[in-house]
Design a protein around this motif. Sequence first.
Motif: not given
Ligand code: MG
Length: 250
Positions: A200, A176, A233, A202, A169, A106
């Motif tokens: 992640a 997630h 991110e 971000e 997350h 991500d």
């Molecule tokens: Mg994300």
Amino acid sequence: MVILKTTREIAAMREAGRVSSMALQEAGKAVEPGVSTLEIDTIVRKYIEKQGAAPSFLGYGGFPASACISVNNVVIHGIPSAKIILKQGDIVSIDVGAKLNGYHGDNAYTFACGDISKESEALLNATKEALFEGIKKALAGNRTGDIGNAVQKYAEARSYSVVRDFVGHGVGAKLHEDPSIPNYGTPGRGVRLLPGMTIAIEPMINQGTHKVKVLDDGWTTVTADGKLSAHFEHTIAVTPNGPVILTLPD
Ligand code: MG
């Protein structure tokens, strides 16, 4: 529940991260005046599928596209559309996830569309730097508050504000996972970081108020005051040797 990953799982995540990073790069190359955000979404989807991966966001919670494309005052979750045509001076946040071999990568980047103002450029640079300030604190033994505080301090010292309603997350087999990674916080507080955590980070950084609102489509999140917002991110792994960025191109 935080799911720790083995070295082998982290290697698999690096592959997913590579695909999501390359897809983001392809998306960025397409950012120019006159292009619709739907065209960019199509580029992202085709690139990811060509790699034998799947776009993580397509259908996630009902999201109708492969990338979130958020222009200017849109903070996150912009829905790609043939009606949204990029113009010179826009800032374009693109968020892309790819699932490969059972794991997600991500990442997000805010691109300049043609020449942008000095103010916009400063916001982009500060948000990107704030992300790296956060990554530096992703050390085993630290806590999520150390990451959030580093991001917040960097952004607020430049008189920007940090979005509170949306956070980073954990990421892995699910897009997630726990824990939440806020972009604000107090050093030494929050969930302890352990080797094998994949998260992640971000930051979403606003020119004006930190307040945001979600439009009637249920996704598009805009700044409450209409000012600009940027979003960067990376997916990273916490390892005994420090943070390792998993969303990197070849
Ligand atoms: Mg994300």
